[in-house]
Scaffold this motif. Sequence first.
Motif, PDB file in Angstrom:
ATOM      1  N   ALA A   1      41.449  -1.366 -19.584  1.00 29.01           N
ATOM      2  CA  ALA A   1      40.104  -0.916 -20.233  1.00 29.01           C
ATOM      3  C   ALA A   1      40.042  -1.347 -22.633  1.00 29.01           C
ATOM      4  CB  ALA A   1      39.487   0.198 -19.873  1.00 29.01           C
ATOM      5  N   GLY A   2      41.305  -0.031 -22.995  1.00 33.01           N
ATOM      6  CA  GLY A   2      41.609   0.108 -24.037  1.00 33.01           C
ATOM      7  C   GLY A   2      42.085  -1.258 -25.066  1.00 33.01           C
ATOM      8  N   VAL A   3      42.318  -2.379 -24.033  1.00 34.81           N
ATOM      9  CA  VAL A   3      42.892  -3.701 -24.173  1.00 34.81           C
ATOM     10  C   VAL A   3      41.778  -4.784 -24.622  1.00 34.81           C
ATOM     11  CG1 VAL A   3      44.439  -5.619 -24.603  1.00 34.81           C
ATOM     12  CG2 VAL A   3      45.518  -3.451 -23.611  1.00 34.81           C
ATOM     13  N   VAL A   4      40.625  -4.254 -23.670  1.00 32.72           N
ATOM     14  CA  VAL A   4      39.494  -5.674 -22.879  1.00 32.72           C
ATOM     15  C   VAL A   4      38.717  -4.699 -24.672  1.00 32.72           C
ATOM     16  CG1 VAL A   4      38.319  -5.837 -22.390  1.00 32.72           C
ATOM     17  CG2 VAL A   4      40.215  -5.959 -21.279  1.00 32.72           C
ATOM     18  N   SER A   5      38.579  -3.527 -24.572  1.00 34.40           N
ATOM     19  CA  SER A   5      37.564  -2.835 -25.471  1.00 34.40           C
ATOM     20  C   SER A   5      37.943  -2.926 -26.869  1.00 34.40           C
ATOM     21  CB  SER A   5      37.443  -1.004 -24.934  1.00 34.40           C
ATOM     22  OG  SER A   5      36.729  -0.760 -26.405  1.00 34.40           O
ATOM     23  N   HIS A   6      39.349  -2.793 -27.239  1.00 38.94           N
ATOM     24  CA  HIS A   6      39.478  -3.443 -28.635  1.00 38.94           C
ATOM     25  C   HIS A   6      39.429  -4.797 -28.920  1.00 38.94           C
ATOM     26  CE1 HIS A   6      42.244  -2.510 -32.567  1.00 38.94           C
ATOM     27  NE2 HIS A   6      42.678  -4.057 -31.628  1.00 38.94           N
ATOM     28  N   ALA A   7      38.920  -5.364 -28.260  1.00 35.75           N
ATOM     29  CA  ALA A   7      39.351  -7.121 -28.180  1.00 35.75           C
ATOM     30  C   ALA A   7      37.850  -7.622 -27.960  1.00 35.75           C
ATOM     31  CB  ALA A   7      39.850  -7.748 -27.417  1.00 35.75           C
ATOM     32  N   PHE A   8      37.030  -6.970 -27.474  1.00 38.68           N
ATOM     33  CA  PHE A   8      36.009  -7.783 -26.769  1.00 38.68           C
ATOM     34  C   PHE A   8      34.567  -6.807 -26.790  1.00 38.68           C
ATOM     35  CE2 PHE A   8      39.462 -10.100 -24.377  1.00 38.68           C
ATOM     36  CZ  PHE A   8      39.073 -11.212 -24.982  1.00 38.68           C
TER      37      PHE A   8
ATOM     38  N   MET B   1      35.746   5.226 -17.561  1.00 41.20           N
ATOM     39  CA  MET B   1      36.269   6.605 -18.125  1.00 41.20           C
ATOM     40  C   MET B   1      36.628   6.667 -19.374  1.00 41.20           C
ATOM     41  SD  MET B   1      33.874   8.109 -15.943  1.00 41.20           S
ATOM     42  CE  MET B   1      33.878   9.344 -17.325  1.00 41.20           C
ATOM     43  N   ALA B   2      37.974   5.596 -19.366  1.00 42.87           N
ATOM     44  CA  ALA B   2      38.796   5.730 -20.421  1.00 42.87           C
ATOM     45  C   ALA B   2      38.211   5.000 -22.120  1.00 42.87           C
ATOM     46  CB  ALA B   2      39.614   4.941 -20.308  1.00 42.87           C
ATOM     47  N   VAL B   3      37.459   4.576 -21.907  1.00 40.86           N
ATOM     48  CA  VAL B   3      36.583   4.056 -23.147  1.00 40.86           C
ATOM     49  C   VAL B   3      34.871   4.053 -23.149  1.00 40.86           C
ATOM     50  CG1 VAL B   3      37.492   2.016 -23.236  1.00 40.86           C
ATOM     51  CG2 VAL B   3      35.492   1.966 -21.890  1.00 40.86           C
ATOM     52  N   LEU B   4      34.797   5.636 -22.616  1.00 39.73           N
ATOM     53  CA  LEU B   4      33.446   6.399 -22.286  1.00 39.73           C
ATOM     54  C   LEU B   4      32.635   6.362 -23.549  1.00 39.73           C
ATOM     55  CD1 LEU B   4      30.816   6.204 -20.635  1.00 39.73           C
ATOM     56  CD2 LEU B   4      31.573   8.541 -20.143  1.00 39.73           C
TER      57      LEU B   4
ATOM     58  N   ASP C   1      41.299   4.646 -32.984  1.00 39.65           N
ATOM     59  CA  ASP C   1      41.891   3.077 -32.447  1.00 39.65           C
ATOM     60  C   ASP C   1      41.401   3.356 -30.736  1.00 39.65           C
ATOM     61  OD1 ASP C   1      43.652   1.083 -30.488  1.00 39.65           O
ATOM     62  OD2 ASP C   1      44.867   1.311 -32.714  1.00 39.65           O
ATOM     63  N   ALA C   2      40.823   2.385 -30.164  1.00 40.84           N
ATOM     64  CA  ALA C   2      40.809   2.888 -28.684  1.00 40.84           C
ATOM     65  C   ALA C   2      41.439   2.397 -28.100  1.00 40.84           C
ATOM     66  CB  ALA C   2      39.831   1.673 -28.056  1.00 40.84           C
ATOM     67  N   ARG C   3      42.627   1.545 -28.101  1.00 37.07           N
ATOM     68  CA  ARG C   3      43.749   2.112 -27.660  1.00 37.07           C
ATOM     69  C   ARG C   3      44.084   3.153 -27.354  1.00 37.07           C
ATOM     70  NH1 ARG C   3      46.669  -3.532 -30.192  1.00 37.07           N
ATOM     71  NH2 ARG C   3      45.387  -1.406 -31.825  1.00 37.07           N
ATOM     72  N   LEU C   4      44.973   3.563 -28.371  1.00 38.29           N
ATOM     73  CA  LEU C   4      45.257   5.196 -28.456  1.00 38.29           C
ATOM     74  C   LEU C   4      43.931   6.764 -27.216  1.00 38.29           C
ATOM     75  CD1 LEU C   4      46.932   5.186 -31.603  1.00 38.29           C
ATOM     76  CD2 LEU C   4      47.718   4.847 -29.203  1.00 38.29           C
ATOM     77  N   ILE C   5      42.884   6.034 -28.198  1.00 40.37           N
ATOM     78  CA  ILE C   5      41.790   7.272 -26.975  1.00 40.37           C
ATOM     79  C   ILE C   5      42.015   6.785 -25.605  1.00 40.37           C
ATOM     80  CG2 ILE C   5      39.669   7.796 -26.838  1.00 40.37           C
ATOM     81  CD1 ILE C   5      38.938   7.070 -29.477  1.00 40.37           C
ATOM     82  N   ALA C   6      42.574   6.145 -25.346  1.00 39.84           N
ATOM     83  CA  ALA C   6      42.172   5.489 -23.710  1.00 39.84           C
ATOM     84  C   ALA C   6      43.767   5.573 -23.423  1.00 39.84           C
ATOM     85  CB  ALA C   6      42.625   4.187 -23.502  1.00 39.84           C
ATOM     86  N   GLY C   7      44.425   6.124 -24.192  1.00 41.66           N
ATOM     87  CA  GLY C   7      45.730   6.212 -24.037  1.00 41.66           C
ATOM     88  C   GLY C   7      46.163   7.920 -23.231  1.00 41.66           C
ATOM     89  N   VAL C   8      44.753   8.943 -23.704  1.00 42.13           N
ATOM     90  CA  VAL C   8      45.487   9.957 -22.624  1.00 42.13           C
ATOM     91  C   VAL C   8      44.953   9.732 -21.210  1.00 42.13           C
ATOM     92  CG1 VAL C   8      43.209  11.897 -23.105  1.00 42.13           C
ATOM     93  CG2 VAL C   8      44.242  11.509 -24.777  1.00 42.13           C
ATOM     94  N   THR C   9      43.947   9.392 -21.217  1.00 42.72           N
ATOM     95  CA  THR C   9      44.036   9.184 -19.562  1.00 42.72           C
ATOM     96  C   THR C   9      45.269   8.287 -18.871  1.00 42.72           C
ATOM     97  OG1 THR C   9      41.563   8.082 -20.316  1.00 42.72           O
ATOM     98  CG2 THR C   9      42.719   7.830 -18.097  1.00 42.72           C
ATOM     99  N   MET C  10      45.953   7.697 -19.771  1.00 40.27           N
ATOM    100  CA  MET C  10      47.564   6.856 -19.110  1.00 40.27           C
ATOM    101  C   MET C  10      48.037   8.405 -18.749  1.00 40.27           C
ATOM    102  SD  MET C  10      47.169   3.913 -20.989  1.00 40.27           S
ATOM    103  CE  MET C  10      48.603   3.291 -19.734  1.00 40.27           C
TER     104      MET C  10
END
Length: 424
Positions: A380-387, A255-258, A52-61
């Motif tokens: 970025a996690g939300v945008v990446s997950h959606a689009f 960087m969060a979704v890289l 899940d891209a949102r959870l992966i981006a959670g590391v940066t958060m």
Amino acid sequence: MSGGGAESTAVAGKPRLGSGFNRFWLAAGLSGAGDGISLAAAPLMASKLTDDARLIAGVTMALTLPYVVFGIPAGVLVDRFDRRRSMAVVDFVRFGAVATFTLAVLLGQPSLALLYLVFFVIGTGETYFRNASQALVPSLVPREALMHANGRLVATQNATTQFIGPMAGAALFLVAAWLPFGVDAMTFLVSAVLLSTLRPAEQPEAFLAAPSPKGALKGLLGDMTTGAKWLWRHRLLRNLAAMAGSLNFVASGAMAVLVVYAHDTLGLNDFGYGALLAAEAAGAVLAAPFAPALVRRIGRDHALVVVAAAHVVAFLVLWLVPIWWTTVLAFFVAACGAVTWDVVVVALRQTLIPDRLQGRVNSAYRLVAWGAIPLGAGAAGVVSHAFGPPAVYGFGAAVMALVMVRMLVGARRRWITNALEAAA
């Protein structure tokens, strides 16, 4: 360079920075190398625990949320306590946190929750460490050498955090998942030992007299607002904080979704992801020695316009031309711009902010500038997950185009030059 003759001479002559600065520089470099290793390994670890891209981006958060929560109190503490010793304590704590996660991986018990917690602790320490680090530099080198000292620090931090560290982190992760975190823990430990050997810095005059227990809380609350009020009254730094927040918002999202962009869009493996991070760092390392010369040639005002333009171009390429080699070039260009920003703006803050207020004003500045980082990562996690991941970079290009327009207006009004002349 307009308004910076003394600093230009210092840069050109490359003055001696002293043994105290050199030891501090070595500690910062080691700590930065460890950070780079974990910054590459943590998203890789998260990608093994979830897709899940949102959870992966959670590391940066998790890493950057403390910038918002603890930014202002950290600035007060920077001005209240000996900066060198407290920085050593911070790195001892971070050593313990990363060592704990290393043990969990060795025992086969890693989890996203623990990864988030450890990176929250690292980010909390970083909130204090970076503030204290920048506030400490003016006490280690003469004012005319500030730009040279900052350029050297920026080059080293980028070389270790974004080049040596990520490449090593990706390579070590392929050998064993625990190994990059174990190396990171040791770099924090060595950094803490080095900082502990520095002689204590003098306390700022404002805090030579400790507040009475009865007035401690009132004094703390007052100190927390002092920096924010000073920053709000300073038009230039207030505007730069807002611009830095915009830049960090899109950069942290990028960087969060890289890791997802590298795997899903570019088709790269884990080592390829580390190579992308290294490409960004290569730009930063190569740009750092030349950034002061560029600033001298075109002036500080127009240098920041170039920074914004570099990010617009880079994000457009990432959005519209998702090929591995164009991605490498885009990150290289963006990194060159980011380093130029640091060389200009950090020296400005060190010059314009009174020493006794460095910690508190910097914390208020960072609340705006760094507070945007977790927001950018989450968005970025939300945008990446959606689009899809490329959409994140298209959004970033639009934001940076607006920043570039604002920078152009400021350059025409000579806002940096006028502020330096007024301060002089």
